[in-house]
Design a protein around this motif. Sequence first.
Motif, mmCIF file in Angstrom:
data_model
loop_
_atom_site.group_PDB
_atom_site.id
_atom_site.type_symbol
_atom_site.label_atom_id
_atom_site.label_comp_id
_atom_site.label_asym_id
_atom_site.label_seq_id
_atom_site.Cartn_x
_atom_site.Cartn_y
_atom_site.Cartn_z
ATOM 1 N N ARG A 179 -5.878 -28.799 54.535
ATOM 2 C CA ARG A 179 -5.763 -28.005 55.762
ATOM 3 C C ARG A 179 -6.324 -26.610 55.469
ATOM 4 O O ARG A 179 -5.603 -25.725 55.018
ATOM 5 N N THR A 208 -10.725 -32.741 61.854
ATOM 6 C CA THR A 208 -9.565 -31.873 61.662
ATOM 7 C C THR A 208 -9.600 -30.720 62.656
ATOM 8 O O THR A 208 -10.674 -30.274 63.070
ATOM 9 N N ARG A 232 5.794 -26.051 58.517
ATOM 10 C CA ARG A 232 5.809 -27.195 57.595
ATOM 11 C C ARG A 232 4.395 -27.710 57.333
ATOM 12 O O ARG A 232 4.072 -28.086 56.201
ATOM 13 N N ASP A 233 3.575 -27.780 58.363
ATOM 14 C CA ASP A 233 2.196 -28.253 58.183
ATOM 15 C C ASP A 233 1.258 -27.079 57.943
ATOM 16 O O ASP A 233 0.200 -26.980 58.538
ATOM 17 N N ARG A 234 1.664 -26.200 57.038
ATOM 18 C CA ARG A 234 0.917 -24.970 56.795
ATOM 19 C C ARG A 234 -0.454 -25.267 56.191
ATOM 20 O O ARG A 234 -0.701 -26.354 55.639
#
Length: 334
Positions: A179, A208, A232-234
């Motif tokens: 990410r 993405t 949380r999905d950093r």
Amino acid sequence: MWRVPGPTLADIARAAEVSTATVSHALNGTGRIGDATRRRVRETATRLGYGTPGPQRCRTLGVAVTTFATAWNYTEIAYFSRAVTAATSAAHARGYALTTLPADRAADDSWHSLAVDGMLIVDSPRGDPMVRALRARGIPLVFDGVPGDPHPGDHWVDNDHDTTTRTVLDHLADSGAHRIALQSGSGDEHYARAVTAAYERWCGERGTAPLIVPFDPADGQGHAFDALLGRRDRADAVYAAYDPGGRQLLAAAARHGLRVPDDLRVVCASEDPAYAATEPPVSTVTLDPERTARAAVGLLVGLVEEGPAAARGPVVVPARLLVRASSGAQPAAG
């Protein structure tokens, strides 16, 4: 010399319907005349091409950074400082002085009467009033970075920002990042738009969602990253396209208890050698401002001395990724 002499003060006075004394005061910033009259005279002078040097050159070049309309000291930024130093050296080697103009386009319209043979303009945005005025005067221009409003026959020196951005993103992905976010510039210069567009294309090719954080030079502690790093999905990697971004990210990572590079990989576009001594040392992208500036001055002197046929452009200067510990480690186990 390829330019022809411009109009006289009397020509401007007749066109603006004022006296020659008023014209002189308006162009020199003296005398007690109204702002509207001063502005009308200067606009008339620009429209008529006043200030275009004749056969006798003043052997002076100018350099300005016109990205933002507000005052800021661009010589404090490593890229601009190194570019101006290299441009000065290159100009002197060719027998020219180099005048560095302030960045406040809103307050300073000295370009209407600026005595230069040619101008090097850095990061020119769309609708740049300095460029419009200098074009009207017939002053030769060379741009560091693609101009916001390119004209046929314009000359500029720039990096391949698409290739450079992809190189950085591929490096981060190869190191284990999934990410990857971009800290994007807030200006209207070509650099900010090109880097952001390249990042968005790269994300689209991989399916993405782009994660873009706007760059704020006053955000020393990197609070703009809090939302990105606190969920949380950093993001697990960030490419900061502007000089202070690396330090902002180190500060933000420390605040969120993230280890660099195990939890967060960092790459920053910067010419600041101090990034080699941070903890951990930060991977940087160098745009090679010295080579860019020397090439730009060479183009500009050619335009001044021999005319448009003498210069060739655009010129592409390769950028380079310097990999250090902030992005080079393998992902942590588990």
